[in-house]
Each structure stands twice: as structure tokens, then as C-alpha cells.
Write an enzyme that holds these catalytic residues in place. Structure first.
Site, PDB file in Angstrom:
ATOM      1  N   HIS A 189      36.183   4.713  82.417  1.00 14.96           N
ATOM      2  CA  HIS A 189      36.399   5.867  82.520  1.00 14.96           C
ATOM      3  C   HIS A 189      34.442   7.148  83.391  1.00 14.96           C
ATOM      4  O   HIS A 189      33.891   6.707  83.049  1.00 14.96           O
ATOM      5  CB  HIS A 189      37.054   7.211  82.140  1.00 14.96           C
ATOM      6  N   TYR A 203      41.208  17.699  79.363  1.00 18.11           N
ATOM      7  CA  TYR A 203      40.304  19.056  77.562  1.00 18.11           C
ATOM      8  C   TYR A 203      41.432  20.574  78.552  1.00 18.11           C
ATOM      9  O   TYR A 203      40.858  20.551  79.672  1.00 18.11           O
ATOM     10  CB  TYR A 203      39.070  19.555  77.905  1.00 18.11           C
ATOM     11  N   PRO A 219      36.861  16.559  66.927  1.00 19.15           N
ATOM     12  CA  PRO A 219      37.133  15.944  68.002  1.00 19.15           C
ATOM     13  C   PRO A 219      37.088  16.265  69.497  1.00 19.15           C
ATOM     14  O   PRO A 219      36.761  15.283  69.959  1.00 19.15           O
ATOM     15  CB  PRO A 219      39.218  15.489  67.673  1.00 19.15           C
ATOM     16  N   LYS A 265      33.040  12.553  69.497  1.00 19.31           N
ATOM     17  CA  LYS A 265      32.197  11.926  69.330  1.00 19.31           C
ATOM     18  C   LYS A 265      31.968  11.500  67.852  1.00 19.31           C
ATOM     19  O   LYS A 265      31.502  10.677  66.856  1.00 19.31           O
ATOM     20  CB  LYS A 265      31.066  13.331  68.843  1.00 19.31           C
ATOM     21  N   TYR A 316      28.330  14.028  77.185  1.00 18.00           N
ATOM     22  CA  TYR A 316      29.635  13.242  76.938  1.00 18.00           C
ATOM     23  C   TYR A 316      29.284  11.754  76.716  1.00 18.00           C
ATOM     24  O   TYR A 316      29.931  10.793  76.217  1.00 18.00           O
ATOM     25  CB  TYR A 316      30.971  13.413  77.885  1.00 18.00           C
TER      26      TYR A 316
HETATM   27  C1  PHB Z   1      41.549  10.036  71.424  1.00 16.78           C
HETATM   28  O1  PHB Z   1      42.542   9.642  72.537  1.00 16.78           O
HETATM   29  O2  PHB Z   1      42.760   9.825  70.283  1.00 16.78           O
HETATM   30  C2  PHB Z   1      40.523  11.193  71.670  1.00 16.78           C
HETATM   31  C3  PHB Z   1      40.095  10.832  73.230  1.00 16.78           C
HETATM   32  C4  PHB Z   1      39.263  12.927  73.659  1.00 16.78           C
HETATM   33  C5  PHB Z   1      38.889  13.003  72.305  1.00 16.78           C
HETATM   34  C6  PHB Z   1      39.867  13.162  71.251  1.00 16.78           C
HETATM   35  C7  PHB Z   1      40.856  12.424  70.676  1.00 16.78           C
HETATM   36  O3  PHB Z   1      37.731  14.129  73.025  1.00 16.78           O
END
Ligand code: PHB
Ligand code: APR
Length: 394
Positions: free
Chosen positions: A72, A201, A293, A297, A385
């Protein structure tokens, strides 16, 4: 039983450390409380930083990830119904992340360990650590009703937040730093095509939502829910309906729903212990720190701890550099605190905090609007990130 490094826990920290040590000719034994199937049944994170991807390559376990993982080059922030693109690659001079589930990383590491024939003892009960301050620490445990003793030079505590390693350090040695957030994430895994080709997000007045994926046909979605919420109260229909309400109209209309393969609620917490070592015991991954989450990280921090301890141990066994051992904690913590900051910041910016007053809510909105509206701001988000660099060991 005897080994050079005793590793407690067969999550990603323990398995990756074991694989790297074995490749470097350093003998190790892994003791894990659960069965392999139980470990593989846990659905966890799914975004790997460049540094972790490189470390998996170095460990010789990247073949399937290269084939099936999704590179990505950016992600989306959904703010007030519009998408704001964070161009990770463009803003960081070419860095990207790899979307590949923690479960798959664990599966690949387990297979690699089995192939090289390194020892792992699953269903190890009553693991206890002894003589940590001496040059001859050892671990005792029960397996199929028998008691065993494992002598070693060093112990790697890779046994997660609830493990025995951190709790084996005498009271008064560790300082704990903690923040518990008043909400959790309700996650749903489904065999449906992703709503978008990048992660989204979403900040929304009803609460945060995240659209993630595991593959072009498998998705992982999350909803912010109050801490008291019970997963039994969330039918799949209720989940999909709430997710639609929190997404921009275009994505809400495109969302493909389907039956859940898994649904669970995880609390959100920031946690760090200092120091991350005591005598010849070293703490790695979730045993030493937890991040919410939101910044993706947790797994990546486990990998950077592994990177640090592995490189130190290679110099200890190869060049007699035992002086480096004392530096493990300070080197690890410098990077951990920066990831804690980013995870806390992303969490603070994107979630609905019920107790925030109107002014604080406006400040939250304005801060994020400022960051995404400025090249410097977007660069800050992007460089965190994709992951801050690992420190060199001397
Ligand atoms: C996930 O795909 O489980 C996932 C992806 C990004 C995040 C947290 C969890 O920030
Ligand atoms: N004895 C032996 N094994 C134990 C014990 C014990 N007393 N207590 C816990 N374990 C095992 C757990 O069963 C688990 O398999 O230790 C392992 C710890 O694995 P994780 O919790 O996955 O922690 P870690 O390997 O540090 O992984 C980092 O990153 O994405 C985040 O939280 C996520 O798990 C992920 C973490």
C-alpha cells in the site's frame, strides 16, 4: 534441557526472534502456553512497516508475503464525509507498507521453525523464571504432567501483556506508564471485497471506523464502541448498518456486506514499562508495551524490539560484546515512545471522546484539519505511519 536463549511465548515476537537466532547459529527453545491452533486462531493486526518487511526477508520467511501481501502506497482519512489521501510513498521518499495479516506472519514463522527443526514446546504449563540476576538463569515448566528445567544464558520474555516474564521482575524495579481509553474496537472479519483499494480511517461524530483488508477478497472492519459493549449485542446486520453510517456516502453505498467469520471487541490501551530488562531477562513486544491499534504499530514494535535484541545477541555471541546487553532497554524505548506518541495522537484525533467539551472537540477537529491541509503535517503522519528508522547497534 539446555539452550543459549530461552524464549517465552510463540507469538510474532518469540517466533521471529527464534528464527533470526537460529539462522545466526544461536540455539534457542520456545516455550508456549497454548497450542499452535490456538495461537493461529487469534485475529490481530495487518499492516507491516518497511522495517518489519525487511526483517522478515532477512529471517528467510518472506516468500508467501511477497506473493500474497498487498503493498500500500497510501491510506485515506475520512473527515466530515470527504476522503483525504495520505500519499505514504510520495511523502516519505518511496516508503510503503505491506498489508499482510499477523496470523499469516505467525503461520509462516511456525512453518519455517518446523523446517529448520528448532525446538518449540507448546502447551508448556506453569512456566517460571529463576536466577535472572545470575549468569546461569533457568526456566522451569510442566509439559504433559512432567516437570522440566531449561538452563540458558538469556531469557527473552515474548509472552504478551498477560505473560509471566514481566511479572517475574521483583516489585519496585519497573515503572509502568498507562492510559486506558473509555472505548474499544469491535472488529469484524468477512469474505467480502474491500470497499476501497486503500485503508480508510474515518472520524465521525458517532465514533471512529476503520476499513482494512487481508486480501482482495477478505476484509477487516472496526467500529469504536463504548468499553461496556458486549459482542453478543452486535449482530452482523447491526455492525454493517453502523459502519455505513460512519463512512462517506460514496463508500457507504459501495460497501459489500456478508456473514462475519469472526467478531470480537478489543479494549484500547497505551502501556509502557521501563526498563525492559532485568538481569539476563529481556522483555519484547506486548510483554513490555501496548499501543492502541489506531496507528497500526503493535506488531511493528514487536519486530523492532526483536531487531534490537537479535543484533545485540549476534554481537554478544560473535564478538564477546556483552557490554551491549545493558543498552537493549534504552535503545528499544527511544523508538517505542515515539510509536506510543503517534498511536496516542491518532487515537486522540480520530475517536469520539464522550467527555470532551465543545471547545476540545473543535480543537481536535481543527488539529487534524490543519495536519491534512499542510504538506508538513501530512509528511509527519506519513513518516510515522511507514515507521521510524531502526537504530544501528554501534
Ligand atoms: C487491521 O487490519 O487489523 C488493522 C489495520 C490498521 C490498523 C489496525 C488494524 O491501524
Ligand atoms: N507461558 C508461556 N507462554 C505464554 C505465557 C506463559 N505464562 N503467557 C502468554 N504466553 C504466550 C501467549 O499464549 C502468546 O502466544 O505468549 C504469546 C504472546 O504473543 P502475543 O500476545 O501475540 O505478543 P507478541 O508476540 O509480543 O506480539 C506482538 O503485536 O499486533 C500486536 O498485540 C498484537 O500480538 C500482537 C503483538
Amino acid at each position: 534441557m539446555k539452550t543459549q536463549v530461552a524464549i517465552i511465548g510463540a507469538g510474532p515476537s518469540g517466533l521471529l526472534l527464534g528464527q533470526l537466532l537460529t539462522k545466526a547459529g544461536i540455539d534457542n527453545v520456545i516455550l508456549e502456553r497454548q497450542t499452535p491452533d490456538y495461537v493461529l486462531g487469534r485475529i490481530r493486526a495487518g499492516v507491516l512497516e518497511q522495517g518489519m518487511v525487511d526483517l522478515l526477508r532477512e529471517a528467510g520467511v518472506s516468500e508467501r508475503m511477497e506473493r500474497e501481501g498487498l503493498v500500500h502506497e497510501g491510506f485515506e482519512l475520512a473527515l466530515d464525509g470527504r476522503l483525504e489521501h495520505i500519499d505514504l510513498k510520495g511523502l516519505t521518499g518511496g516508503k510503503t507498507v505491506m498489508v499482510y495479516g499477523q496470523t499469516e506472519v505467525t503461520r509462516d514463522l511456525m512453518a519455517a521453525r518446523q523446517a529448520v527443526g528448532s525446538r518449540s514446546i507448546y502447551e508448556a504449563d506453569k512456566v517460571a523464571l529463576h536466577d535472572l540476576k545470575t549468569a546461569a538463569p533457568y526456566v522451569t515448566f510442566e509439559h504433559k504432567g512432567e516437570t522440566f528445567r531449561l538452563d540458558c544464558n538469556y531469557i527473552a520474555g515474548c509472552d504478551g501483556f498477560h505473560g509471566v516474564a514481566r511479572k517475574s521482575i521483583p516489585e519496585g524495579v519497573l515503572t509502568e506508564f498507562e492510559r486506558v481509553y473509555p472505548f474499544g474496537w469491535l472488529g469484524l472479519l468477512a469474505d467480502t471485497p474491500p470497499v476501497h483499494d486503500e485503508l480508510i480511517y474515518a472520524r465521525h461524530e458517532r465514533g471512529f471506523a476503520l476499513c482494512s483488508m487481508r486480501s482482495p477478497t477478505r476484509t477487516r472492519y472496526y467500529l469504536q464502541v463504548p468499553s461496556c459493549e458486549r459482542v453478543e449485542d452486535w449482530s452482523d446486520e447491526r455492525f454493517w448498518e453502523e459502519l455505513r453510517r460512519r463512512l462517506p456516502t460514496e463508500q457507504a453505498e459501495k460497501l459489500v456486506t456478508g456473514p462475519s467469520l469472526e467478531k470480537s471487541i478489543a479494549p484500547l490501551r497505551s502501556f509502557v514499562v521501563e526498563p525492559m530488562q532485568y538481569g539476563n531477562l529481556f522483555l519484547l513486544g506486548d510483554a513490555a508495551h501496548i499501543v492502541p491499534p489506531t496507528g497500526a504499530k503493535g506488531l511493528n514494535l514487536a519486530a523492532s524490539d526483536v531487531n534490537t535484541l537479535y543484533r545485540i545477541l549476534v554481537k554478544v555471541y560473535g564478538e564477546g560484546r556483552t557490554d551491549l546487553l545493558a543498552k537493549y532497554s534504552e535503545i528499544s524505548l527511544r523508538r517505542i515512545w515515539k510509536a506510543e506518541r503517534f498511536s496516542w495522537w491518532m487515537t486522540s484525533m480520530l475517536h469520539d471522546f464522550p467527555d470532551n467539551d465543545a471547545f476540545t472537540k473543535r480543537m481536535q477537529q481543527t488539529e487534524l484539519d490543519y495536519y491534512v491541509g499542510s504538506e508538513a503535517g501530512r509528511t509527519t503522519i506519513a513518516e510515522n505511519y511507514v515507521g521510524l528508522p531502526y537504530e544501528d547497534i554501534e
